[in-house]
Motif scaffolding. Structure first.
Motif, PDB file in Angstrom:
ATOM      1  N   ASP A 181       5.284   1.433   4.247  1.00  9.84           N
ATOM      2  CA  ASP A 181       4.850   0.611   3.109  1.00  9.84           C
ATOM      3  C   ASP A 181       5.496   1.097   1.815  1.00  9.84           C
ATOM      4  O   ASP A 181       5.891   0.313   0.960  1.00  9.84           O
ATOM      5  N   THR A 182       5.576   2.414   1.670  1.00  5.79           N
ATOM      6  CA  THR A 182       6.130   2.998   0.455  1.00  5.79           C
ATOM      7  C   THR A 182       7.615   2.649   0.345  1.00  5.79           C
ATOM      8  O   THR A 182       8.101   2.236  -0.715  1.00  5.79           O
ATOM      9  N   HIS A 240       1.584   5.759   5.632  1.00  7.84           N
ATOM     10  CA  HIS A 240       2.046   4.652   4.793  1.00  7.84           C
ATOM     11  C   HIS A 240       3.514   4.788   4.374  1.00  7.84           C
ATOM     12  O   HIS A 240       3.948   4.145   3.409  1.00  7.84           O
ATOM     13  N   PRO A 262       0.837  -1.213   0.000  1.00  7.48           N
ATOM     14  CA  PRO A 262       0.000   0.000   0.000  1.00  7.48           C
ATOM     15  C   PRO A 262       0.868   1.258   0.000  1.00  7.48           C
ATOM     16  O   PRO A 262       0.925   2.012   0.978  1.00  7.48           O
ATOM     17  N   SER A 263       1.534   1.495  -1.122  1.00  4.18           N
ATOM     18  CA  SER A 263       2.531   2.568  -1.198  1.00  4.18           C
ATOM     19  C   SER A 263       1.862   3.902  -1.528  1.00  4.18           C
ATOM     20  O   SER A 263       2.067   4.464  -2.605  1.00  4.18           O
TER      21      SER A 263
END
Lengths: 466, 466
Positions: free
Chosen positions: A42-43, A39, A31-32
């Motif tokens: 995640d990125t 986030h 979930p970038s």
């Protein structure tokens, strides 16, 4: 070194279609959302994953930290033959998934869904831009698997802030200009004309993105005690926003259109010849009227004319039931799509002056700028564009159309400015891909044709002298 | 039975001031946000607590369930002497506390804060209406403690939906009309002129509260692909809202003012004689301009003229950074304050027709009605109003002013309609009490003078023949 045969490349692509799809699914699972601090991890993880993939293919790959989201930067020396140096650009960040409740399946759990054109890949980022950047990554993989190397030096650079105005892009390009120097930049973040008809995008609109905070009373007020007698930030903001357009739908900000280069007759005629169906375009999203700036068709409005649209509006009470409050503050997010030769800073100034002149003296206005990029055009006659056109014709069996795009890719203008090279915009999205919307998708057929087209492009460009 | 001396009552009030304050703090600790389903249990618990308090004072008290929040209903027979039957009305529900971050201390943890007039009670509901309803509860307690009973039959009824348009009030009054029958209704939910000058409120504005949902595209769209070429619900909603007022600040909805009874010269002159300082009124909330419907003073705009104000506005992206989205739907909450003889349903129809005529044909409009009450006036010459005026003069040493209020108390009109009795609006709030705002407060001095005034009112009304 002899080139691999088209048959050998296509055989590899066919034999590895499930593996290619699984690699795309893997990158889609991150979930970038680069714009959302929640986030950030995640990125970063998505960037690391891409670096590992490129390294496994023989690239010298690394993550380059920035003030914001990291850049993925990778180099392949090629096989030593004297081809041109190619730079590939893409972005691994995606738009926020909200409104989340409208997704039929979780946005970061990619899956295949049967559609009229066969399987479609459904996930946030499926087409914008993870699916498209994977088309050239898989093309490299095919070429390397078939020949052991690449036919020319290749640099890949993938950013994580495209959906939030690319704030770190300019400093990065400036700091790495030497390392990034190339003969052309290849970008896959645009669309086809339709699933059977390839296209090269020769113009992109620019973008300015602003947030306005309008503060009135120093505290929330009771609408019975104060209503109708003091500045209401919500009513005031609504009026100011409404005044940004005239009754016909033109942007009413003085000077907004001054620098706009009018569409030449040849372009308007070529676009008309495309037979775009504006009524179907709006019907597809549940509307029955084409509207906008008078005197232009829907295609001209989206490809060739500047716009001003609200992207967000909030203030006061939005819960269940009623609250009789006059809020202290109201907010709006708005963006303009720009065309040549509009200057982003001039447009921002004009909008801010226009609002300031019309706002009550005791309204406090605060502006935030989240993006400012001019429009960009790519000369269709330049040799790399011609090579891309031939590559697309090989794959699709018909010539590529030269089209515009209503979207913006800040990198294209920045790369021209800092590296001095043009871009070739060869993309494989379709109009109904739900870009930035719930249930975003990418046709599996477009994904696989994209891989074929990028191998064909490698074959074409290596025939060009440097 | 002989009346207790004023001295005896005041002595009890002085001796019990901390206990009275602690009972108010106890009721303020319930987050009884009646409009919010998430607080249904807290609201019910607050009703139960009040029933227990009234029962402990000798009332036959109970909770009466409704379709929404429960009613508190209690009867005291009095001491048998032939005084009038008094009905007391208040509401134990409070406004939502948001924006929570603007509270200096938690909204449901009441505390004393030093202010220019001595201690002030700070909490959500401090003045609206828990602090005010506690003034008459403590007055009953003082009288009962001093004489063993009350001087006349008293019925108390407290609702939990005043802040959300009192949807259950009419059915309740209809169902219990016999049980509630009284000679007058006493309401403490209004204000004083200033901390030293008491007031009786002789007119209240009505209220209609609406929510509009405007749906355009069937899904969220990319502003690059669709912007400037399709209906944008945010831009459209802003325009429709802006058109609700003309450039001078009048409500532009045809017929909106048709039924408005103009202020008579006597009333305008009496209000002018009050020497209200409009400049100070707006300066107190950080503004420097009085504005609104032309041709009227700020006092006339808030007491005597109808209004239309936005209370909430939302749609699209409101997170950090940017999202280039054209949302499918946008929302607005708006309310009108009404004056005699405007009919709520006629006003609602006029607004809905006005918006429908101006909305694009492919915009889907959905309306929700959260309140519809006409304006109300209380004849200042009626004997109970005169009795209240004398009671206030006893406590404050100066005559009560006859004032208007911009607020709305749906119960007053409904009680007149269903029970046939007038109300006396004797309140102790001040203009700077932050009603409906963060850091709502009630001056402790006003709280205690309120208790004294209600004991004085009991003494006065019992001198009246039924």
């Amino acid at each position: 070194m002899p080139q691999p045969s088209r048959d050998a490349l296509n055989a590899w692509i066919d034999a590895n279609r499930d593996a290619s799809l699984e690699r795309l699914f893997a990158v889609l699972r991150f979930p970038s959302i680069g714009t959302d601090p929640a986030h950030a991890r995640d990125t970063r993880a998505c960037a690391d994953w891409l670096v590992a993939e490129l390294a496994a293919m023989g690239f010298a790959a690394r993550v380059v930290p920035t003030g914001g989201q990291p850049m993925v930067l990778a180099h392949h020396p090629g096989d030593g033959s004297d081809g041109p140096h190619l730079l590939y650009y893409g972005h691994y960040d995606v738009q926020p998934a909200d409104p989340i409740e409208l997704w039929e399946t979780p946005p970061f759990e990619p899956r295949l869904v049967e559609g009229p054109h066969g399987d479609r890949i459904v996930a946030r980022g499926a087409v914008d831009d993870k699916g498209q950047l994977t088309t050239f990554l898989e093309a490299f993989r095919a070429w390397i698997a078939t020949t052991g190397s690449l036919p020319c030096p290749v640099t890949v650079f993938l950013e994580g802030e495209e959906e939030s105005g690319s704030p770190s892009l300019e400093p990065f390009l400036e700091a790495h200009a030497e390392e990034l120097r190339a003969d052309v930049c290849v970008v896959s973040d645009t669309g086809m004309w339709d699933i059977a008809t390839p296209a090269l995008t020769t113009r992109l609109r620019g973008l300015v993105y602003l947030q306005l905070d309008l503060e009135g009373p120093s505290r929330d007020l009771h609408s019975g005690m104060y209503g109708g007698a003091v500045l209401n930030p919500l009513n005031t903001l609504a009026r100011l926003i409404a005044e940004l357009h005239d009754d016909e739908g033109r942007v009413a900000v003085p000077g907004f259109y001054d620098a706009v280069r009018d569409l030449d007759t040849a372009t308007r005629q070529q676009w008309r010849s495309l037979g775009f169906d504006g009524a179907a375009f709006v019907a597809d999203v549940g509307l029955n009227a084409e509207r906008g700036e008078p005197g232009w068709s829907t295609l001209e409005r989206t490809w060739g004319r500047p716009t001003l649209d609200l992207n967000g509006l909030w203030g006061g009470y939005s819960g269940d039931g009623s609250k009789t409050v006059i809020p202290s503050i109201a907010h709006a997010k708005l963006s303009c799509r720009l065309v040549a030769d509009q200057q982003p800073d001039a447009v921002i100034d004009a909008i801010q002056d226009f609002v300031a002149e019309r706002a009550p003296a005791d309204a406090k206005l605060t502006w935030h700028v989240f993006g400012a990029e001019p429009a960009m055009s790519v000369p269709a006659e330049q040799p790399f564009a011609q090579a891309a056109s031939r590559a697309l014709e090989h794959v699709f069996g018909k010539p590529a159309l030269m089209i515009g795009s209503g979207g913006s890719i800040p990198a294209v203008a920045a790369i021209k400015r800092h590296l001095g090279c043009d871009s070739v915009l060869m993309g494989f999205g379709l109009a109904d891909d739900r870009v930035h919307s719930p249930n975003e998708k990418f046709e599996r057929r477009c994904f696989e044709n994209g891989i074929r087209a990028h191998t064909a492009l490698l074959a074409e460009v290596t025939t060009l002298a440097r």
